[in-house]
Scaffold this active site. Structure first.
Site, PDB file in Angstrom:
ATOM      1  N   GLU A  18     -47.571  37.294 -35.693  1.00  0.00           N
ATOM      2  CA  GLU A  18     -48.221  36.984 -36.965  1.00  0.00           C
ATOM      3  C   GLU A  18     -47.524  37.633 -38.151  1.00  0.00           C
ATOM      4  O   GLU A  18     -47.402  37.030 -39.222  1.00  0.00           O
ATOM      5  CB  GLU A  18     -49.698  37.412 -36.936  1.00  0.00           C
ATOM      6  CG  GLU A  18     -50.588  36.554 -36.053  1.00  0.00           C
ATOM      7  CD  GLU A  18     -50.554  36.951 -34.586  1.00  0.00           C
ATOM      8  OE1 GLU A  18     -49.803  37.884 -34.220  1.00  0.00           O
ATOM      9  OE2 GLU A  18     -51.287  36.330 -33.789  1.00  0.00           O
ATOM     10  N   HIS A  59     -63.299  37.378 -32.794  1.00  0.00           N
ATOM     11  CA  HIS A  59     -62.947  35.963 -32.900  1.00  0.00           C
ATOM     12  C   HIS A  59     -63.849  35.234 -33.886  1.00  0.00           C
ATOM     13  O   HIS A  59     -64.014  34.023 -33.798  1.00  0.00           O
ATOM     14  CB  HIS A  59     -63.055  35.282 -31.526  1.00  0.00           C
ATOM     15  CG  HIS A  59     -61.744  35.190 -30.800  1.00  0.00           C
ATOM     16  ND1 HIS A  59     -60.762  36.132 -30.900  1.00  0.00           N
ATOM     17  CD2 HIS A  59     -61.253  34.237 -29.955  1.00  0.00           C
ATOM     18  CE1 HIS A  59     -59.736  35.782 -30.151  1.00  0.00           C
ATOM     19  NE2 HIS A  59     -60.000  34.638 -29.568  1.00  0.00           N
TER      20      HIS A  59
END
Lengths: 314, 348
Positions: free
Chosen positions: B61, B130
């Site tokens: 990322e 999440h």
């Protein structure tokens, strides 16, 4: 390697930074400076092998890269003075130098942050079909960062035209490499990604130029692929600021003397005829004097500039 | 009869039309080319535009965000997709230290036209890592734009605006919105940032919702009408820039403002909206205010705790009722769980 051009570049960088050292106590430069003195050979050796249309990214120790790539001298000094005529209009200072027209795409104050941006620029160049090489400079401290390895991985995966240049000056601020890394084997780690890597000892500018030149040629002949150089070099001054720092005790003058006695600027200068050398020095001195005068005489930005350029109006 | 499509399809349409028009637009992110296509939002794009413009990425990322920033400097207009917003935390250095600041710190000589799509939201026990909605992190930073459209119409129009914008845009999508449908024109159109939408008019209380909470606020509005309370429901659509005047105008009229964020309240978007409204209204109008959002804990996974963690139509109606009628006995309507939440099945 054109020794006259090379000497001009080495001499320019050295003397500009010596002038910064001279001016710094006056407090006209009100921001940190990370001097390249002692490390000029890396930027000059690489940039002499690049074409004007090639692009470089770098670090807060970026004066050498900026000038070696042909960044505008007047605008650099004005930027250090915080003047509106500076290359970032005073918003950036020494750590955020940019000159797009010379292919200097910017330096950053955070270790390793321009490594992936350089890789992204190389991706854009390749996708757009532009035959250009990107070179990115960083220190041995950046090797500690995870993003370095992530960037190598992607650059190799996509076979991008990029040259990674690690300026290994043995210390991250005051921390020696072997206090931060288990082995002195940066090239081995890079080779594991399938990226050809080469370590060049002792600031050897001719080798730096030759290896870069080969890589540029290879990359531009339709075989784009990343290359890695570890250039062993040495910072003469303190991490940040104009002074020496041998009083801190983290390194010795004996260690430094070995490098100072191997000064690439002096060596290249001595290989020229005296007439040529003095002529180059005279020209550069007058350019530097003029740049500092330009900075002195330029205006500070209007205060309403503070609100400009946060966003680009679309 | 106007054509109706869902939010995911609207996003895919917006991407496809911009990519057809502008060769510099690329899409990258983990899974953008896989059979699931980020809930269908990127399905078919690689077949149409090729693997150089639409590609899966390494699980990196930090670097991939730097690569997106550098690609933008090099003339591309990348759309980076994160299937969970939580993953963006690995890329904060590039977003906050680089993307947000480059134009400014280089004196206006560069711009960074990137879109960071990120999916937020509850659904089927996503748990603490999440499900986070981090809009307030990005609203805090000058140089970034933040949008969180609720309707498929706005999803398409805002994505087109985001792609055409020359600045970094954080584009936030709630997972429970992906299946919602609304009329969406086939042709391309841009929804301007900084213009809120009033989705239900009312005189007694102003309720501002963010992202999926807009849907719950509209349901709460229906409950409140049973108590003869007429609520005005506002969707800011974009959070930075934000159309604060629209909210000020409404709250000045109703004299009550409830902001329901799909995030924590502490230092959040709800705190910012209420502060901006009160700063403007003080001295003129006294406005009663209240914030709602996640409970001040990490998101629990098990369903019965998750149900306590999130605001819903019933708790919003109840809170609005107490804000409107502080001296009456508290009231909570009976009602079902939101159908998009009740019907959702994971695991992905």
């Amino acid at each position: 390697m054109d020794r006259h051009k090379t000497y001009r570049s080495l001499y320019l960088i050295r003397r500009v930074e010596e002038e910064i050292v001279r001016v710094y106590p006056s407090d006209k430069i009100k921001s940190p400076v990370h001097l390249s003195i002692g490390q000029e050979a890396v930027s000059v050796g690489v940039c002499e092998a690049l074409d004007p249309t090639d692009v470089v990214f770098g670090t807060y120790r970026g004066h050498a890269m900026y000038l070696a790539k042909g960044g505008d001298l007047d605008r650099m000094v004005a930027e250090l003075y915080g003047k509106v005529t500076g290359c970032a209009r005073g918003n950036g200072g020494s750590m955020h130098l940019i000159d797009k027209s010379a292919g200097v795409m910017g330096s950053s104050a955070i270790v390793a942050t321009t490594i992936p941006t350089a890789v992204g620029y190389a991706y854009a160049s390749k996708l757009s079909g532009i035959n250009r090489v990107v070179a990115v400079f960083f220190g041995d401290g950046a090797i500690d960062e995870g993003v370095f390895y992530e960037s190598l991985n992607f650059a190799k995966l996509k076979k991008l035209p990029i040259i990674f240049i690690c300026e290994n000056n043995l210390y991250a601020i005051h921390s020696p490499q072997l206090q931060r890394q288990p082995y002195n084997n940066i090239c081995d780690r890079v080779s594991a990604y399938g990226i050809p890597s080469k370590r060049i000892e002792f600031n050897n500018i001719e080798q730096i130029y030759e290896v870069t030149n080969e890589s540029v040629t290879e990359n531009k002949s339709g075989n784009a692929s990343p290359v890695f150089l570890e250039c062993m070099t040495y910072r003469w001054k303190q991490h940040v600021g104009p002074d020496d720092d041998f009083d801190l005790g983290y390194r010795s003058t004996e260690e430094a003397d070995i490098w100072i006695n191997n000064d690439q600027m002096r060596i290249i200068g001595n290989s020229l005829s005296e007439v040529d050398r003095i002529s180059i020095e005279k020209t550069v001195e007058s350019q530097i004097a003029s740049a500092f005068q330009f900075a002195e005489e330029s205006a500070f930005p209007d205060t309403d500039q503070i609100y400009q350029d946060v966003y680009k109006e679309t | 009869m106007e054509r109706e499509i869902n939010y995911s399809t609207a996003l895919r349409e917006a991407t496809e039309s911009e990519m057809s028009k502008d060769k510099s637009v690329i899409v990258l992110g983990m899974g953008v080319d896989d059979p699931l296509g980020i809930y269908g939002t990127t399905s078919g794009l690689q077949d149409k535009f090729g693997p150089d413009r639409v590609f899966d990425t390494p699980v990196s990322e930090d670097a991939m965000t730097g690569i997106v920033v550098g690609a933008a400097l090099g003339g591309l207009r990348p759309i980076q997709v994160h299937i969970r917003m939580d993953f963006i935390l690995l890329a904060m250095n590039q977003l906050v230290n680089m993307a947000a600041k480059m134009r400014y710190m280089y004196g206006g000589s560069v711009s960074v036209p990137i879109v960071i799509r990120s999916i937020i939201g509850r659904s089927w026990g996503q748990g603490p890592q999440h499900s986070q909605a981090l809009q307030s992190f990005f609203m805090h930073v000058p140089g970034l734009k933040v949008v969180a459209p609720t309707t498929p119409y706005d999803a398409k129009g805002c994505l087109i605006t985001s792609i055409r914008d020359d600045n970094p845009v954080i584009f936030i999508e709630h997972r429970m919105l992906h299946g919602l449908t609304s009329p969406v024109p086939k042709e391309e159109y841009a929804v301007p940032f900084g213009q809120a939408r009033i989705l239900g008019y009312g005189d007694d209380i102003t309720i501002v919702g963010i992202s999926h909470m807009v849907v719950e606020c509209l349901r709460a509005r229906a409950y409140l009408s049973l108590k003869d309370i007429s609520a005005e429901v506002i969707d800011p659509v974009s959070l930075n820039p934000i159309d604060i005047e629209c909210i000020v105008k409404s709250a000045t009229k109703t004299r009550r403002l409830l902001v329901v964020d799909n995030a924590w309240t502490n230092c959040g978007a709800s705190a910012e909206i209420i502060t901006q409204v009160l700063e403007r209204a003080q001295g003129n109008t006294a406005i009663q205010v209240k914030r709602m959002g996640f409970e001040p804990v990490p998101c629990p996974t098990t369903r019965n705790l998750e149900n306590v963690f999130y605001p819903n139509a019933q708790t919003i109606a109840s809170t609005a009722y107490s804000l409107h009628s502080p001296h009456r006995t508290p009231w909570m309507p009976e009602g079902d769980e939101a159908p998009e939440i009740a019907s959702f099945k994971g695991p992905f």
